[in-house]
Structure formats: structure tokens, C-alpha cells
Design an enzyme around this catalytic site. Structure first.
Site, PDB file in Angstrom:
ATOM      1  N   ARG A  23      55.666   1.586 -38.948  1.00  0.00           N
ATOM      2  CA  ARG A  23      54.506   2.371 -39.386  1.00  0.00           C
ATOM      3  C   ARG A  23      53.870   3.163 -38.257  1.00  0.00           C
ATOM      4  O   ARG A  23      53.160   4.121 -38.483  1.00  0.00           O
ATOM      5  CB  ARG A  23      53.441   1.450 -39.979  1.00  0.00           C
ATOM      6  CG  ARG A  23      53.902   0.667 -41.185  1.00  0.00           C
ATOM      7  CD  ARG A  23      52.922  -0.431 -41.528  1.00  0.00           C
ATOM      8  NE  ARG A  23      52.843  -1.378 -40.409  1.00  0.00           N
ATOM      9  CZ  ARG A  23      51.853  -2.232 -40.225  1.00  0.00           C
ATOM     10  NH1 ARG A  23      50.837  -2.277 -41.055  1.00  0.00           N
ATOM     11  NH2 ARG A  23      51.881  -3.052 -39.190  1.00  0.00           N
ATOM     12  N   GLN A  47      27.714   5.291 -24.824  1.00  0.00           N
ATOM     13  CA  GLN A  47      28.196   6.542 -25.401  1.00  0.00           C
ATOM     14  C   GLN A  47      29.714   6.562 -25.272  1.00  0.00           C
ATOM     15  O   GLN A  47      30.268   5.968 -24.354  1.00  0.00           O
ATOM     16  CB  GLN A  47      27.586   7.706 -24.610  1.00  0.00           C
ATOM     17  CG  GLN A  47      27.931   9.080 -25.115  1.00  0.00           C
ATOM     18  CD  GLN A  47      27.125  10.148 -24.377  1.00  0.00           C
ATOM     19  OE1 GLN A  47      25.912  10.074 -24.311  1.00  0.00           O
ATOM     20  NE2 GLN A  47      27.807  11.125 -23.824  1.00  0.00           N
ATOM     21  N   ASN A  49      32.984   9.396 -25.144  1.00  0.00           N
ATOM     22  CA  ASN A  49      33.288  10.808 -24.922  1.00  0.00           C
ATOM     23  C   ASN A  49      34.778  11.029 -25.116  1.00  0.00           C
ATOM     24  O   ASN A  49      35.579  10.132 -24.849  1.00  0.00           O
ATOM     25  CB  ASN A  49      32.913  11.228 -23.495  1.00  0.00           C
ATOM     26  CG  ASN A  49      31.454  11.020 -23.182  1.00  0.00           C
ATOM     27  OD1 ASN A  49      30.597  11.145 -24.038  1.00  0.00           O
ATOM     28  ND2 ASN A  49      31.166  10.694 -21.936  1.00  0.00           N
ATOM     29  N   ARG A  59      39.955  18.274 -14.106  1.00  0.00           N
ATOM     30  CA  ARG A  59      38.529  17.999 -14.330  1.00  0.00           C
ATOM     31  C   ARG A  59      38.056  17.017 -13.269  1.00  0.00           C
ATOM     32  O   ARG A  59      38.648  15.981 -13.054  1.00  0.00           O
ATOM     33  CB  ARG A  59      38.302  17.414 -15.715  1.00  0.00           C
ATOM     34  CG  ARG A  59      38.660  18.353 -16.860  1.00  0.00           C
ATOM     35  CD  ARG A  59      38.395  17.692 -18.210  1.00  0.00           C
ATOM     36  NE  ARG A  59      38.902  18.465 -19.307  1.00  0.00           N
ATOM     37  CZ  ARG A  59      38.156  19.242 -20.100  1.00  0.00           C
ATOM     38  NH1 ARG A  59      36.867  19.350 -19.893  1.00  0.00           N
ATOM     39  NH2 ARG A  59      38.712  19.897 -21.099  1.00  0.00           N
ATOM     40  N   HIS A  62      33.893  14.069 -10.746  1.00  0.00           N
ATOM     41  CA  HIS A  62      32.556  13.954 -11.316  1.00  0.00           C
ATOM     42  C   HIS A  62      31.956  12.584 -11.040  1.00  0.00           C
ATOM     43  O   HIS A  62      32.674  11.587 -10.967  1.00  0.00           O
ATOM     44  CB  HIS A  62      32.607  14.178 -12.831  1.00  0.00           C
ATOM     45  CG  HIS A  62      33.107  15.536 -13.206  1.00  0.00           C
ATOM     46  ND1 HIS A  62      33.733  15.779 -14.405  1.00  0.00           N
ATOM     47  CD2 HIS A  62      33.079  16.721 -12.556  1.00  0.00           C
ATOM     48  CE1 HIS A  62      34.060  17.060 -14.476  1.00  0.00           C
ATOM     49  NE2 HIS A  62      33.682  17.648 -13.361  1.00  0.00           N
ATOM     50  N   LYS A  72      32.419   3.890 -16.107  1.00  0.00           N
ATOM     51  CA  LYS A  72      33.312   4.477 -17.103  1.00  0.00           C
ATOM     52  C   LYS A  72      34.514   3.576 -17.330  1.00  0.00           C
ATOM     53  O   LYS A  72      35.012   2.949 -16.398  1.00  0.00           O
ATOM     54  CB  LYS A  72      33.852   5.837 -16.627  1.00  0.00           C
ATOM     55  CG  LYS A  72      32.829   6.912 -16.455  1.00  0.00           C
ATOM     56  CD  LYS A  72      33.499   8.193 -15.974  1.00  0.00           C
ATOM     57  CE  LYS A  72      32.486   9.300 -15.762  1.00  0.00           C
ATOM     58  NZ  LYS A  72      33.126  10.522 -15.240  1.00  0.00           N
ATOM     59  N   TYR A 132      36.630   8.235 -23.107  1.00  0.00           N
ATOM     60  CA  TYR A 132      35.779   7.570 -22.129  1.00  0.00           C
ATOM     61  C   TYR A 132      34.753   6.717 -22.865  1.00  0.00           C
ATOM     62  O   TYR A 132      34.096   7.192 -23.784  1.00  0.00           O
ATOM     63  CB  TYR A 132      34.924   8.559 -21.335  1.00  0.00           C
ATOM     64  CG  TYR A 132      35.572   9.764 -20.743  1.00  0.00           C
ATOM     65  CD1 TYR A 132      35.587   9.922 -19.367  1.00  0.00           C
ATOM     66  CD2 TYR A 132      36.111  10.777 -21.528  1.00  0.00           C
ATOM     67  CE1 TYR A 132      36.125  11.057 -18.793  1.00  0.00           C
ATOM     68  CE2 TYR A 132      36.658  11.906 -20.969  1.00  0.00           C
ATOM     69  CZ  TYR A 132      36.663  12.047 -19.589  1.00  0.00           C
ATOM     70  OH  TYR A 132      37.203  13.172 -19.028  1.00  0.00           O
ATOM     71  N   GLU A 143      24.342  14.830 -13.466  1.00  0.00           N
ATOM     72  CA  GLU A 143      25.788  14.951 -13.271  1.00  0.00           C
ATOM     73  C   GLU A 143      26.079  15.804 -12.040  1.00  0.00           C
ATOM     74  O   GLU A 143      25.557  16.901 -11.903  1.00  0.00           O
ATOM     75  CB  GLU A 143      26.441  15.567 -14.501  1.00  0.00           C
ATOM     76  CG  GLU A 143      26.256  14.749 -15.759  1.00  0.00           C
ATOM     77  CD  GLU A 143      26.812  13.343 -15.643  1.00  0.00           C
ATOM     78  OE1 GLU A 143      27.945  13.182 -15.164  1.00  0.00           O
ATOM     79  OE2 GLU A 143      26.107  12.394 -16.025  1.00  0.00           O
ATOM     80  N   ARG A 168      32.102  25.262 -12.478  1.00  0.00           N
ATOM     81  CA  ARG A 168      31.324  24.220 -11.802  1.00  0.00           C
ATOM     82  C   ARG A 168      32.180  23.438 -10.819  1.00  0.00           C
ATOM     83  O   ARG A 168      31.783  23.186  -9.682  1.00  0.00           O
ATOM     84  CB  ARG A 168      30.702  23.291 -12.847  1.00  0.00           C
ATOM     85  CG  ARG A 168      30.005  22.103 -12.267  1.00  0.00           C
ATOM     86  CD  ARG A 168      29.524  21.163 -13.372  1.00  0.00           C
ATOM     87  NE  ARG A 168      29.317  19.848 -12.810  1.00  0.00           N
ATOM     88  CZ  ARG A 168      29.602  18.720 -13.400  1.00  0.00           C
ATOM     89  NH1 ARG A 168      30.094  18.726 -14.614  1.00  0.00           N
ATOM     90  NH2 ARG A 168      29.387  17.583 -12.815  1.00  0.00           N
ATOM     91  N   ASP A 169      33.374  23.020 -11.243  1.00  0.00           N
ATOM     92  CA  ASP A 169      34.245  22.243 -10.364  1.00  0.00           C
ATOM     93  C   ASP A 169      34.763  23.091  -9.200  1.00  0.00           C
ATOM     94  O   ASP A 169      34.878  22.599  -8.076  1.00  0.00           O
ATOM     95  CB  ASP A 169      35.412  21.645 -11.145  1.00  0.00           C
ATOM     96  CG  ASP A 169      34.979  20.511 -12.074  1.00  0.00           C
ATOM     97  OD1 ASP A 169      33.850  20.001 -11.915  1.00  0.00           O
ATOM     98  OD2 ASP A 169      35.772  20.146 -12.963  1.00  0.00           O
TER      99      ASP A 169
END
Length: 195
Positions: A23, A47, A49, A59, A62, A72, A132, A143, A168-169
Site C-alpha cells: 500500500r 508550530q 512549518n 536556505r 537561519h 527545531k 519542521y 529571525e 535576505r540570505d
């Protein structure tokens, strides 16, 4: 669940058993008992993400200001990624060191990032989906980032790729610049009960 201590102080990798049959599959990437055995407590999920990235999207690095900090628990739900943990905690015994782990939707291995540790990943396939679980909610003003291509860090990105970074990065300071500006968390503030 297989638990592996990483080279960055406080970091762990968790590899669950994947149950496959005709399956499909079933897997539990986060299991409280295994997490508590490794870390010594529960993971407080505030939370969840999800990010979806094209191949060669990079990415990070951070991190969240401490306090409040943000731990995380990250795994790859689709595709493959080279996930990198960077110790940016001033005063940590492993400050400036990193550990790379390939995450994929075959093993569902997960990586735990303690508060104050930087996180970056490179998508190795199109539609790479990272999931995450985080210990605090998102607040844009808390951040921060470090240049993921900082030559002094020497992160293990594969040779010959042209990574796609956010504006930004791409504009993020090097580790040395971030330290000189006082942006980095202090190790002592990241210890349990301190943040």
C-alpha cells in the site's frame, strides 16, 4: 528508532523504522520516548512549518534570537536535502563547527537543532519538502541569518552547483561579522532553563 549524537553540542539525528508494504509506507519521524531518551525531556511543539524547494535552492543559515530562542526538529517529507547544523553559540565547546546530514523521503531521518544553533539546507531534488517542528512561533523581528557561503565556515555544499538564495540570505553577514555585531546567541543563554 536509531539515535545518533552529532558533532555539534546538543544536536542529534533520529532515524525511525519505516514500515513498507504493497500500500505504501508508514513512519513516525518524531517519537517522544526516543526524543526524551536523547535530550532528557519532551519537544514542545509550538508550530509546524513546511517548505518546498526546487533543486539547488539553499536556505539559511537561519537562527532565532535567544531569548526566546527556537529549537527545531526537521525531516524531509519529499525529495532529498543536504541539511547542515552550525554551532553559532558564542562560548560553546563546538562554536563554529558544523555537521551535515543528508535527509530524504526514504529514511525519514530527522535532525534536532537545540536553541541557538544555525540551520541551513540545500535541496538536492526538485520539490524537496522539509517539515519542521519548532518550539516557538515565528516572529520576523527575531529571525536572523548568516551567510551560507561564508568561506570561513566552509559548509559542505557540493562543488559545481549554483545555489539559489533569497535576497535576505545573500545579504546575510559572515559568522565573524555577526559575532562582531553582537548578533549571535551566547551558549550560556541557550542551556536548558536559561532562555
Amino acid at each position: 528508532m536509531n539515535i545518533r549524537k552529532l558533532g555539534v553540542t546538543g544536536g542529534f539525528a533520529f532515524t525511525p523504522e519505516v514500515h513498507r508494504d504493497r500500500r505504501g509506507l508508514f513512519v513516525s519521524p518524531l517519537q517522544e520516548s526516543a526524543f526524551a531518551t536523547a535530550i532528557g525531556g519532551r519537544f514542545p511543539v509550538a508550530q509546524t512549518n513546511h517548505s518546498v524547494s526546487a533543486r539547488n535552492v539553499l536556505r539559511g543559515v537561519h537562527f532565532t534570537v535567544v531569548p526566546p530562542g527556537q529549537a527545531k526538529y526537521v525531516y524531509c517529507a519529499r525529495g532529498r536535502a543536504l541539511d547542515v547544523m552550525v554551532d553559532i553559540r558564542v562560548g560553546s565547546p563546538t562554536f563554529g563547527q558544523w555537521e551535515a546530514t543528508e535527509l530524504d523521503a526514504e529514511s525519514y531521518q530527522a535532525v534536532y537543532f537545540p536553541e541557538g544553533v544555525g540551520h541551513a539546507f540545500l535541496a538536492l531534488e526538485d520539490d524537496t519538502t522539509m517539515s519542521y517542528l519548532v518550539s516557538s512561533g515565528y516572529r520576523a523581528e527575531q529571525e536572523k541569518g548568516i551567510d551560507p557561503l561564508d568561506p570561513e565556515l566552509g559548509l559542505p555544499w557540493p562543488a559545481g552547483i549554483r545555489p539559489l538564495l533569497s535576497d535576505r540570505d545573500a545579504a546575510a553577514p559572515s559568522l565573524a561579522e555577526a559575532e562582531a555585531l553582537g548578533l549571535l546567541p551566547r551558549y550560556v543563554d541557550c542551556l536548558p532553563g536559561q532562555g
